[in-house]
Design a protein around this motif. Structure first.
Motif, PDB file in Angstrom:
ATOM      1  N   ASN A   1       0.825  -1.207   0.000  1.00  0.00           N
ATOM      2  CA  ASN A   1       0.000   0.000   0.000  1.00  0.00           C
ATOM      3  C   ASN A   1       0.861   1.260   0.000  1.00  0.00           C
ATOM      4  O   ASN A   1       0.511   2.255  -0.653  1.00  0.00           O
ATOM      5  CB  ASN A   1      -0.964   0.001   1.185  1.00  0.00           C
ATOM      6  N   ASN A   2       1.984   1.229   0.701  1.00  0.00           N
ATOM      7  CA  ASN A   2       2.901   2.369   0.683  1.00  0.00           C
ATOM      8  C   ASN A   2       3.482   2.585  -0.717  1.00  0.00           C
ATOM      9  O   ASN A   2       3.659   3.722  -1.156  1.00  0.00           O
ATOM     10  CB  ASN A   2       4.030   2.180   1.693  1.00  0.00           C
ATOM     11  N   ILE A   3       3.771   1.502  -1.405  1.00  0.00           N
ATOM     12  CA  ILE A   3       4.288   1.600  -2.779  1.00  0.00           C
ATOM     13  C   ILE A   3       3.220   2.170  -3.706  1.00  0.00           C
ATOM     14  O   ILE A   3       3.510   3.032  -4.547  1.00  0.00           O
ATOM     15  CB  ILE A   3       4.783   0.226  -3.274  1.00  0.00           C
ATOM     16  N   ILE A   4       1.998   1.726  -3.544  1.00  0.00           N
ATOM     17  CA  ILE A   4       0.900   2.254  -4.360  1.00  0.00           C
ATOM     18  C   ILE A   4       0.771   3.760  -4.153  1.00  0.00           C
ATOM     19  O   ILE A   4       0.667   4.527  -5.114  1.00  0.00           O
ATOM     20  CB  ILE A   4      -0.418   1.509  -4.046  1.00  0.00           C
ATOM     21  N   SER A   5       0.816   4.202  -2.903  1.00  0.00           N
ATOM     22  CA  SER A   5       0.749   5.639  -2.606  1.00  0.00           C
ATOM     23  C   SER A   5       1.938   6.385  -3.184  1.00  0.00           C
ATOM     24  O   SER A   5       1.793   7.487  -3.728  1.00  0.00           O
ATOM     25  CB  SER A   5       0.699   5.875  -1.092  1.00  0.00           C
ATOM     26  N   TYR A   6       3.114   5.791  -3.077  1.00  0.00           N
ATOM     27  CA  TYR A   6       4.331   6.417  -3.605  1.00  0.00           C
ATOM     28  C   TYR A   6       4.211   6.606  -5.117  1.00  0.00           C
ATOM     29  O   TYR A   6       4.498   7.687  -5.652  1.00  0.00           O
ATOM     30  CB  TYR A   6       5.543   5.550  -3.263  1.00  0.00           C
ATOM     31  N   LYS A   7       3.763   5.584  -5.813  1.00  0.00           N
ATOM     32  CA  LYS A   7       3.636   5.682  -7.268  1.00  0.00           C
ATOM     33  C   LYS A   7       2.549   6.673  -7.667  1.00  0.00           C
ATOM     34  O   LYS A   7       2.675   7.361  -8.681  1.00  0.00           O
ATOM     35  CB  LYS A   7       3.405   4.302  -7.877  1.00  0.00           C
ATOM     36  N   GLU A   8       1.515   6.756  -6.875  1.00  0.00           N
ATOM     37  CA  GLU A   8       0.468   7.755  -7.131  1.00  0.00           C
ATOM     38  C   GLU A   8       1.047   9.168  -6.985  1.00  0.00           C
ATOM     39  O   GLU A   8       0.736  10.050  -7.783  1.00  0.00           O
ATOM     40  CB  GLU A   8      -0.711   7.548  -6.169  1.00  0.00           C
ATOM     41  N   SER A   9       1.915   9.354  -5.992  1.00  0.00           N
ATOM     42  CA  SER A   9       2.535  10.677  -5.817  1.00  0.00           C
ATOM     43  C   SER A   9       3.447  11.021  -6.993  1.00  0.00           C
ATOM     44  O   SER A   9       3.543  12.191  -7.383  1.00  0.00           O
ATOM     45  CB  SER A   9       3.307  10.753  -4.492  1.00  0.00           C
ATOM     46  N   LEU A  10       4.100  10.022  -7.588  1.00  0.00           N
ATOM     47  CA  LEU A  10       4.917  10.264  -8.778  1.00  0.00           C
ATOM     48  C   LEU A  10       4.035  10.742  -9.936  1.00  0.00           C
ATOM     49  O   LEU A  10       4.389  11.678 -10.658  1.00  0.00           O
ATOM     50  CB  LEU A  10       5.666   8.994  -9.195  1.00  0.00           C
ATOM     51  N   LYS A  11       2.895  10.099 -10.078  1.00  0.00           N
ATOM     52  CA  LYS A  11       1.960  10.475 -11.138  1.00  0.00           C
ATOM     53  C   LYS A  11       1.465  11.907 -10.932  1.00  0.00           C
ATOM     54  O   LYS A  11       1.438  12.703 -11.879  1.00  0.00           O
ATOM     55  CB  LYS A  11       0.786   9.497 -11.167  1.00  0.00           C
ATOM     56  N   GLU A  12       1.136  12.245  -9.695  1.00  0.00           N
ATOM     57  CA  GLU A  12       0.641  13.590  -9.399  1.00  0.00           C
ATOM     58  C   GLU A  12       1.708  14.654  -9.679  1.00  0.00           C
ATOM     59  O   GLU A  12       1.385  15.743 -10.176  1.00  0.00           O
ATOM     60  CB  GLU A  12       0.158  13.661  -7.953  1.00  0.00           C
TER      61      GLU A  12
ATOM     62  N   VAL B   1       3.988  14.526 -12.012  1.00  0.00           N
ATOM     63  CA  VAL B   1       4.048  14.691 -13.467  1.00  0.00           C
ATOM     64  C   VAL B   1       2.857  15.521 -13.947  1.00  0.00           C
ATOM     65  O   VAL B   1       3.014  16.428 -14.779  1.00  0.00           O
ATOM     66  CB  VAL B   1       4.102  13.322 -14.180  1.00  0.00           C
ATOM     67  N   ILE B   2       1.680  15.250 -13.429  1.00  0.00           N
ATOM     68  CA  ILE B   2       0.487  15.994 -13.832  1.00  0.00           C
ATOM     69  C   ILE B   2       0.634  17.472 -13.459  1.00  0.00           C
ATOM     70  O   ILE B   2       0.349  18.355 -14.280  1.00  0.00           O
ATOM     71  CB  ILE B   2      -0.782  15.365 -13.205  1.00  0.00           C
ATOM     72  N   LYS B   3       1.104  17.753 -12.252  1.00  0.00           N
ATOM     73  CA  LYS B   3       1.334  19.143 -11.836  1.00  0.00           C
ATOM     74  C   LYS B   3       2.393  19.811 -12.703  1.00  0.00           C
ATOM     75  O   LYS B   3       2.268  20.978 -13.067  1.00  0.00           O
ATOM     76  CB  LYS B   3       1.724  19.217 -10.361  1.00  0.00           C
ATOM     77  N   GLY B   4       3.445  19.080 -13.037  1.00  0.00           N
ATOM     78  CA  GLY B   4       4.488  19.618 -13.895  1.00  0.00           C
ATOM     79  C   GLY B   4       3.956  19.947 -15.278  1.00  0.00           C
ATOM     80  O   GLY B   4       4.292  20.984 -15.863  1.00  0.00           O
ATOM     81  N   ALA B   5       3.106  19.071 -15.806  1.00  0.00           N
ATOM     82  CA  ALA B   5       2.504  19.297 -17.118  1.00  0.00           C
ATOM     83  C   ALA B   5       1.615  20.533 -17.099  1.00  0.00           C
ATOM     84  O   ALA B   5       1.605  21.326 -18.047  1.00  0.00           O
ATOM     85  CB  ALA B   5       1.726  18.066 -17.569  1.00  0.00           C
ATOM     86  N   GLU B   6       0.855  20.710 -16.010  1.00  0.00           N
ATOM     87  CA  GLU B   6      -0.014  21.881 -15.883  1.00  0.00           C
ATOM     88  C   GLU B   6       0.808  23.165 -15.818  1.00  0.00           C
ATOM     89  O   GLU B   6       0.432  24.178 -16.401  1.00  0.00           O
ATOM     90  CB  GLU B   6      -0.903  21.746 -14.641  1.00  0.00           C
ATOM     91  N   SER B   7       1.942  23.110 -15.123  1.00  0.00           N
ATOM     92  CA  SER B   7       2.750  24.338 -14.964  1.00  0.00           C
ATOM     93  C   SER B   7       3.374  24.774 -16.282  1.00  0.00           C
ATOM     94  O   SER B   7       3.570  25.958 -16.506  1.00  0.00           O
ATOM     95  CB  SER B   7       3.815  24.139 -13.894  1.00  0.00           C
ATOM     96  N   VAL B   8       3.701  23.843 -17.183  1.00  0.00           N
ATOM     97  CA  VAL B   8       4.283  24.245 -18.463  1.00  0.00           C
ATOM     98  C   VAL B   8       3.217  24.743 -19.438  1.00  0.00           C
ATOM     99  O   VAL B   8       3.566  25.493 -20.354  1.00  0.00           O
ATOM    100  CB  VAL B   8       5.113  23.115 -19.137  1.00  0.00           C
ATOM    101  N   LYS B   9       1.998  24.370 -19.227  1.00  0.00           N
ATOM    102  CA  LYS B   9       0.914  24.825 -20.121  1.00  0.00           C
ATOM    103  C   LYS B   9       0.498  26.263 -19.837  1.00  0.00           C
ATOM    104  O   LYS B   9      -0.082  26.904 -20.673  1.00  0.00           O
ATOM    105  CB  LYS B   9      -0.305  23.901 -19.990  1.00  0.00           C
ATOM    106  N   GLN B  10       0.793  26.747 -18.650  1.00  0.00           N
ATOM    107  CA  GLN B  10       0.313  28.095 -18.248  1.00  0.00           C
ATOM    108  C   GLN B  10       1.064  29.192 -18.913  1.00  0.00           C
ATOM    109  O   GLN B  10       2.045  29.357 -19.345  1.00  0.00           O
ATOM    110  CB  GLN B  10       0.409  28.245 -16.742  1.00  0.00           C
TER     111      GLN B  10
END
Length: 161
Positions: free
Chosen positions: A139-150, A152-161
């Motif tokens: 479960n900790n690994i699942i949360s960790y990988k979810e944080s990696l995904k988040e 990337v999504i935040k990084g993608a949003e910041s370059v679009k602005q």
């Protein structure tokens, strides 16, 4: 609880291997750390490799530079999974000597090998091995990988602005 042993050939490997120690702590995996040199303390290496499984260790991460015999030698002695971290050291040939030494193991003596200086991935892989039978770690690994995904999504949003 399963334990991961993080071992390395010398204190000069610690700055690289610290990434494995840190991510294992973040993932809630008990960790033990030691210096075990295949060339300078072979008796200690032999004792460690032969007895790790009886000392509560479930996975071994072994980092070494130069000739990098530590991961393979420990794997030859232990029934446990060994993850090798090639370390680009001061006496290294751009790290290729370490990579090839750890990667090119003979049949019957496997060592999972991560990228040059890739101790963080070694820690994550060790946690995933333990997580296969420990739901809390999984479960900790699942949360960790979810944080990696988040990230990337935040990084993608910041370059679009």
């Amino acid at each position: 609880m399963a334990k991961v042993a993080v071992i390395m050939g010398s204190t000069s490997d610690l700055p690289v291997m610290q990434d494995a120690i840190d991510v294992l702590k973040e993932l809630g995996v008990e960790t033990t750390v030691d210096i075990v040199s295949a060339h300078r303390t072979p008796e200690k290496m032999y004792d460690f490799g032969k007895n790790a499984h009886t000392n509560g260790i479930s996975v071994i991460i072994a980092g070494a530079g130069g000739a990098a015999h530590l991961p393979g030698m420990v794997a030859s002695l232990s029934p446990l999974p060994v993850i090798g971290v090639p370390v680009k050291s001061s006496n290294s040939i751009d790290g290729w000597d370490s990579v090839l030494s750890i990667l090119q193991m003979p049949g019957g003596v496997p060592v999972a090998t991560v990228a040059l200086n890739g101790a963080k991935n070694a820690g994550i892989l060790a946690a995933q091995i333990i997580g296969a039978s420990d739901k809390a770690v999984q479960n900790n690994i699942i949360s960790y990988k979810e944080s990696l995904k988040e990230k990337v999504i935040k990084g993608a949003e910041s370059v679009k602005q």
